[in-house]
Design a protein around this motif. Structure first.
Motif, PDB file in Angstrom:
ATOM      1  N   GLY A  17      12.432 -12.090 -53.647  1.00 11.14           N
ATOM      2  CA  GLY A  17      13.145 -13.262 -53.163  1.00 11.14           C
ATOM      3  C   GLY A  17      12.495 -13.985 -51.997  1.00 11.14           C
ATOM      4  O   GLY A  17      13.018 -14.975 -51.506  1.00 11.14           O
ATOM      5  N   ILE A  18      11.345 -13.514 -51.532  1.00 12.29           N
ATOM      6  CA  ILE A  18      10.623 -14.165 -50.433  1.00 12.29           C
ATOM      7  C   ILE A  18       9.387 -14.832 -51.012  1.00 12.29           C
ATOM      8  O   ILE A  18       8.589 -14.193 -51.696  1.00 12.29           O
ATOM      9  CB  ILE A  18      10.209 -13.147 -49.350  1.00 12.29           C
ATOM     10  N   LYS A  19       9.223 -16.139 -50.744  1.00  7.37           N
ATOM     11  CA  LYS A  19       8.059 -16.873 -51.241  1.00  7.37           C
ATOM     12  C   LYS A  19       6.947 -16.857 -50.200  1.00  7.37           C
ATOM     13  O   LYS A  19       7.174 -17.136 -49.027  1.00  7.37           O
ATOM     14  CB  LYS A  19       8.423 -18.321 -51.551  1.00  7.37           C
ATOM     15  N   PHE A  20       5.747 -16.525 -50.652  1.00  5.33           N
ATOM     16  CA  PHE A  20       4.549 -16.566 -49.830  1.00  5.33           C
ATOM     17  C   PHE A  20       3.672 -17.679 -50.381  1.00  5.33           C
ATOM     18  O   PHE A  20       3.395 -17.728 -51.579  1.00  5.33           O
ATOM     19  CB  PHE A  20       3.807 -15.229 -49.880  1.00  5.33           C
ATOM     20  N   ILE A  21       3.251 -18.577 -49.500  1.00  3.43           N
ATOM     21  CA  ILE A  21       2.450 -19.733 -49.902  1.00  3.43           C
ATOM     22  C   ILE A  21       1.120 -19.671 -49.166  1.00  3.43           C
ATOM     23  O   ILE A  21       1.090 -19.571 -47.941  1.00  3.43           O
ATOM     24  CB  ILE A  21       3.178 -21.046 -49.581  1.00  3.43           C
ATOM     25  N   VAL A  22       0.041 -19.716 -49.922  1.00  2.00           N
ATOM     26  CA  VAL A  22      -1.302 -19.665 -49.349  1.00  2.00           C
ATOM     27  C   VAL A  22      -2.002 -20.968 -49.686  1.00  2.00           C
ATOM     28  O   VAL A  22      -2.002 -21.397 -50.842  1.00  2.00           O
ATOM     29  CB  VAL A  22      -2.096 -18.464 -49.908  1.00  2.00           C
ATOM     30  N   GLY A  23      -2.600 -21.599 -48.675  1.00  5.81           N
ATOM     31  CA  GLY A  23      -3.300 -22.853 -48.872  1.00  5.81           C
ATOM     32  C   GLY A  23      -4.506 -22.704 -49.784  1.00  5.81           C
ATOM     33  O   GLY A  23      -5.060 -21.609 -49.947  1.00  5.81           O
ATOM     34  N   LYS A  24      -4.928 -23.786 -50.390  1.00  7.08           N
ATOM     35  CA  LYS A  24      -6.023 -23.764 -51.363  1.00  7.08           C
ATOM     36  C   LYS A  24      -7.309 -23.218 -50.757  1.00  7.08           C
ATOM     37  O   LYS A  24      -7.975 -22.389 -51.355  1.00  7.08           O
ATOM     38  CB  LYS A  24      -6.252 -25.170 -51.904  1.00  7.08           C
ATOM     39  N   GLU A  25      -7.673 -23.666 -49.547  1.00  3.21           N
ATOM     40  CA  GLU A  25      -8.909 -23.201 -48.920  1.00  3.21           C
ATOM     41  C   GLU A  25      -8.881 -21.696 -48.675  1.00  3.21           C
ATOM     42  O   GLU A  25      -9.863 -21.001 -48.909  1.00  3.21           O
ATOM     43  CB  GLU A  25      -9.146 -23.935 -47.612  1.00  3.21           C
ATOM     44  N   THR A  26      -7.746 -21.183 -48.230  1.00  5.72           N
ATOM     45  CA  THR A  26      -7.621 -19.751 -47.980  1.00  5.72           C
ATOM     46  C   THR A  26      -7.666 -18.964 -49.282  1.00  5.72           C
ATOM     47  O   THR A  26      -8.337 -17.936 -49.367  1.00  5.72           O
ATOM     48  CB  THR A  26      -6.315 -19.449 -47.231  1.00  5.72           C
ATOM     49  N   SER A  27      -6.988 -19.430 -50.308  1.00  6.12           N
ATOM     50  CA  SER A  27      -6.962 -18.690 -51.571  1.00  6.12           C
ATOM     51  C   SER A  27      -8.330 -18.660 -52.248  1.00  6.12           C
ATOM     52  O   SER A  27      -8.612 -17.746 -53.011  1.00  6.12           O
ATOM     53  CB  SER A  27      -5.908 -19.269 -52.519  1.00  6.12           C
ATOM     54  N   GLU A  28      -9.183 -19.641 -51.962  1.00  7.12           N
ATOM     55  CA  GLU A  28     -10.539 -19.643 -52.523  1.00  7.12           C
ATOM     56  C   GLU A  28     -11.467 -18.702 -51.763  1.00  7.12           C
ATOM     57  O   GLU A  28     -12.436 -18.213 -52.309  1.00  7.12           O
ATOM     58  CB  GLU A  28     -11.108 -21.052 -52.511  1.00  7.12           C
ATOM     59  N   THR A  29     -11.174 -18.420 -50.488  1.00  6.85           N
ATOM     60  CA  THR A  29     -12.029 -17.599 -49.640  1.00  6.85           C
ATOM     61  C   THR A  29     -11.595 -16.142 -49.620  1.00  6.85           C
ATOM     62  O   THR A  29     -12.411 -15.235 -49.654  1.00  6.85           O
ATOM     63  CB  THR A  29     -12.020 -18.143 -48.195  1.00  6.85           C
ATOM     64  N   VAL A  30     -10.305 -15.898 -49.572  1.00  8.29           N
ATOM     65  CA  VAL A  30      -9.759 -14.550 -49.436  1.00  8.29           C
ATOM     66  C   VAL A  30      -9.514 -13.956 -50.817  1.00  8.29           C
ATOM     67  O   VAL A  30      -8.862 -14.564 -51.656  1.00  8.29           O
ATOM     68  CB  VAL A  30      -8.443 -14.592 -48.632  1.00  8.29           C
ATOM     69  N   THR A  31     -10.045 -12.755 -51.039  1.00 17.94           N
ATOM     70  CA  THR A  31      -9.850 -12.096 -52.328  1.00 17.94           C
ATOM     71  C   THR A  31      -8.687 -11.112 -52.294  1.00 17.94           C
ATOM     72  O   THR A  31      -8.069 -10.862 -53.313  1.00 17.94           O
ATOM     73  CB  THR A  31     -11.128 -11.361 -52.766  1.00 17.94           C
ATOM     74  N   ILE A  32      -8.410 -10.539 -51.123  1.00 21.41           N
ATOM     75  CA  ILE A  32      -7.305  -9.599 -50.985  1.00 21.41           C
ATOM     76  C   ILE A  32      -6.474 -10.013 -49.781  1.00 21.41           C
ATOM     77  O   ILE A  32      -6.995 -10.206 -48.694  1.00 21.41           O
ATOM     78  CB  ILE A  32      -7.803  -8.158 -50.786  1.00 21.41           C
ATOM     79  N   LEU A  33      -5.167 -10.154 -49.972  1.00 20.89           N
ATOM     80  CA  LEU A  33      -4.252 -10.522 -48.904  1.00 20.89           C
ATOM     81  C   LEU A  33      -3.062  -9.575 -48.960  1.00 20.89           C
ATOM     82  O   LEU A  33      -2.292  -9.594 -49.917  1.00 20.89           O
ATOM     83  CB  LEU A  33      -3.786 -11.970 -49.055  1.00 20.89           C
TER      84      LEU A  33
END
Length: 57
Positions: A17-33
Motif C-alpha cells: 500500500g506504499i508507493k515508491f517513485i524513482v525518477g527516470k535518471e535515478t532508475s537508469e543509473t541505479v540497478t539495486i535500490l
C-alpha cells in the motif's frame, strides 16, 4: 526518489500500500535500490541503500 507528482517516465513500485517513485535518471543509473524501515529503540525511520553502474552509497 522523487519528491512531488510522478511523471510518465518515472518508475513506480507499490509495496504493501506504499508507493515508491524513482525518477527516470535515478532508475537508469541505479540497478539495486533497497528501502528498509526500522522501528526500534535506537532509531525509527527509513534507510535507502543504492548501488549501480556509477558506484554505491
Amino acid at each position: 526518489m522523487v519528491q512531488g507528482e510522478p511523471e510518465d517516465e518515472d518508475f513506480i513500485q507499490e509495496v504493501n500500500g506504499i508507493k515508491f517513485i524513482v525518477g527516470k535518471e535515478t532508475s537508469e543509473t541505479v540497478t539495486i535500490l533497497n528501502i528498509d524501515y526500522s522501528n526500534n529503540w535506537l532509531r525509527k525511520g527509513f534507510s535507502v541503500y543504492a548501488s549501480g553502474q556509477r558506484g554505491r552509497c
